[in-house]
Design an enzyme around this catalytic site. Sequence first.
Site, PDB file in Angstrom:
ATOM      1  N   ASN A 207     -12.040  -1.578 -55.189  1.00 16.99           N
ATOM      2  CA  ASN A 207     -13.268  -2.341 -55.001  1.00 16.99           C
ATOM      3  C   ASN A 207     -13.235  -3.644 -55.801  1.00 16.99           C
ATOM      4  O   ASN A 207     -13.676  -4.697 -55.333  1.00 16.99           O
ATOM      5  CB  ASN A 207     -14.485  -1.515 -55.422  1.00 16.99           C
ATOM      6  CG  ASN A 207     -14.759  -0.357 -54.481  1.00 16.99           C
ATOM      7  OD1 ASN A 207     -14.403  -0.402 -53.301  1.00 16.99           O
ATOM      8  ND2 ASN A 207     -15.383   0.683 -54.998  1.00 16.99           N
ATOM      9  N   HIS A 257     -12.427   7.210 -56.683  1.00 12.45           N
ATOM     10  CA  HIS A 257     -13.562   8.128 -56.809  1.00 12.45           C
ATOM     11  C   HIS A 257     -13.270   9.182 -57.884  1.00 12.45           C
ATOM     12  O   HIS A 257     -13.656  10.355 -57.731  1.00 12.45           O
ATOM     13  CB  HIS A 257     -13.905   8.782 -55.476  1.00 12.45           C
ATOM     14  CG  HIS A 257     -14.436   7.824 -54.456  1.00 12.45           C
ATOM     15  ND1 HIS A 257     -15.405   6.887 -54.741  1.00 12.45           N
ATOM     16  CD2 HIS A 257     -14.110   7.639 -53.144  1.00 12.45           C
ATOM     17  CE1 HIS A 257     -15.651   6.169 -53.658  1.00 12.45           C
ATOM     18  NE2 HIS A 257     -14.881   6.599 -52.687  1.00 12.45           N
ATOM     19  N   TYR A 266      -7.645   3.727 -50.154  1.00 14.08           N
ATOM     20  CA  TYR A 266      -8.083   2.745 -51.140  1.00 14.08           C
ATOM     21  C   TYR A 266      -6.887   2.026 -51.763  1.00 14.08           C
ATOM     22  O   TYR A 266      -6.939   0.820 -52.034  1.00 14.08           O
ATOM     23  CB  TYR A 266      -8.911   3.421 -52.237  1.00 14.08           C
ATOM     24  CG  TYR A 266     -10.338   3.701 -51.857  1.00 14.08           C
ATOM     25  CD1 TYR A 266     -11.313   2.715 -51.950  1.00 14.08           C
ATOM     26  CD2 TYR A 266     -10.722   4.961 -51.398  1.00 14.08           C
ATOM     27  CE1 TYR A 266     -12.629   2.980 -51.599  1.00 14.08           C
ATOM     28  CE2 TYR A 266     -12.029   5.234 -51.041  1.00 14.08           C
ATOM     29  CZ  TYR A 266     -12.985   4.241 -51.142  1.00 14.08           C
ATOM     30  OH  TYR A 266     -14.283   4.500 -50.780  1.00 14.08           O
TER      31      TYR A 266
END
Length: 797
Positions: A207, A257, A266
């Site tokens: 992210n 996560h 990811y």
Amino acid sequence: MTTPSWSRRTFLSAAMGTGLAIGFIGAPPALAADAYDTLRLRARELLLGTGFSASDPLFADRLTELGTKAASFRDAMAPSSSSLWPDLPYASFAGDPVTATYNRLRTMALAHAQPGTGLTGDVSLAADVVAGLQHVHDGVYHASFTLPSTNWWWNAQIGAPSALLDTCVLMYDSLSAAQITAFCAAVDHFVPDSQLDVGAPHSESANRVDFCKVVAVRGVIGKNSAKIARARDGLSPVFPYVTSGDGFYRDGSFIQHSHTPYTGSYGAVLLSGLAWLFALLGGSSWDITDPNKQLMLDSVERSFAPFVYHGLLMDAVSGRAVSRGLSAGATNGFAGGDHARGQGVMASLLVLAMGASATERTRWRGMVKGWLQRDYYLTLETNPSLEIASLSRLKSARDDTTLTAVAEPVGHRVFGSMDRATHRRPNWAACLSMSSTRVAFYAFGNLENKRGWHTGSGMLSWWKDSTLGQFSDAFWPTVDPCRLPGTTVSKKPLADGAGGDFGAPRPSSTWAGGTSDGTYAALGMDIRGLQSTLAGRKSWFFLDDAVVCLGAGIGCADGTGVESIVENRNLGATGTHTLTVDGAAMPATQGWSATLTGARWASLGGMGGYVFPGGATVKALRQERTGAWSDINGLSGSTTPFTRRYMTLWFDHGTDPTGAGYAYILMPGADSTATAARSADTGWLSVLANTGNHQGIRVPSLGFTGVNFYGSGTVGTLTATGAASVMVRESGTTATVCVANPTQTVGSLDITWNRAVTGVVSQDPSVTVLATGSTLRLRVDTSAKAGATQRITVTLG
């Protein structure tokens, strides 16, 4: 006031009437006016690709399709106060409608910029794209807009601005200065500089890279040096290895996560973003000079390549992405999967190579060439999901006659920080998925992968050269989720998404992992059931042509049956592969089932063989199963049904068993002759222990001994003072002893090998020799080793 639905022509006229700067976008200028323009043109090239011909058959149809799609989006525009397209109302926030709207505009901009689309340089199309950007800005994505809920964060901070900024790069010459200022202000509003602070919400790992990319491109578009520098510096927290939480670990693991192995999803996003930024900023005033940048380049072969086999990217590290096959509304019928994810990573790797050393660049391009050449299941010609830019890079590497294709490696890797392991032999590969207090049972979130409950319960995935579609061909929506190959499970019914989302469901056990010398391995786990009383011990010993699988101490009090799945092979839509048991061919009729009492071996034609030492009672079933992607993906899965045939073999431990166990040898690719021969060779394998406390084997012909100690004890010639995985490889006058603490909680282990040893050839600093002579006694420091193997090589007496 409600804006009426307008035709495209009315929309265009209104846009021109408001003074929007709409002009013909031809080729970009030959020379950039300043450093920002240089970066913008570089970003444009990254989006469009280079070195391909629009008349090349590989590209011609894709470009035509791009133009057709862009035209359909343009024709369907119906601007109103609530949406730009009626099927994407801004206020719904379901399915990321603002991101989807910007993505349609991005598609139109690509069709305008790419050659051969039929809309290349079309003035009217350019006007519609710019007017569309203005409409979304005025309606929802502007600097005064307040998010309706925190659940919209990805849409507002990553999805929407990424698509908006890509479109701005492509349409820059048609945007007015006022529009660029306004669009940049909107991005600043949703992605402020504080979002790149360490500890900011959602700002970690993949992210964070996404945030940095958004801020960097915003800085390029808005000619803001501080923004670009902020984005560059914001990458630094991503580079160092982590010891907990999200990021890359020293052993090559990647977690997102907090508890989920995510290299293929990811991790792939992170790789793509870093590759883009390295290529964008390289050699500029904002070049990334952090020395830890090299760790990310090293991740190509430490973290990604081990999970790519003949072009596919193993599902074991792709989390909930395994449920993203055929999407609802898909018009081309293409179902994404492990091969498509693999090509996506390859395309990113080639961009990353632009900012790597010449040696790395050549080797990585050779790796990609080899993967593409060997992948018969999904070729560049049959993968419609690739954008033109990625396709051009992949084709360039595949067809480069100056490159030598890199062969698949042979060896074993243990990823102790994410409870995964890969095993590669000359003609097959396998991947083991485990779980522990450190690693989730499975990945679930946003209604995706609703029934992946048991993927971390010892799922053993394997491929041989001719079965690359095993998990690609509608496997996940059609397989029985309670009979994943290699797992031991309670048949207790579970609700969709049982246990919680985003890494929440984890077992209470710590013993998962093992030891390896880089060729062979001893792996094991203290298994626990999801929302179940199931418990037991499982071990896998990875060798040349086989995996020896043991189970022991299996118990449960759920009031339901317990099974250990030997195999659940996807035979495709029409497969009739012959199952041969002890030399007799079993019926190929769908629905056939049998209890195979005293079975010594079985072979599944064209797949592999299974040996049951000493004979065993095994159940078998041929079955057609029908399912849809929507069954496992409530976010975007298609309701189109698929039917696939399966051949399943399993041990039925009965209802509420105590002390149950099993033993079998998996032989990937073996035919019936080879399988029967292994079964007849009773001296090949010696099972030293198979109890709830210890599991171990010896294979004399390989000089291999492997023991998993779940507590202290002695098995054969090996003794351990605590939880340990120990492996010995004897070769001529030397032997290598490998030790690991899979619980990652024991600081020191004493290991004794009851074998005459005359000297030490080499040893890790963590290994202390306490005695040699008639026995070898070692003290192994396993503190802060994250389950990694510690080794010593000795000379034999």
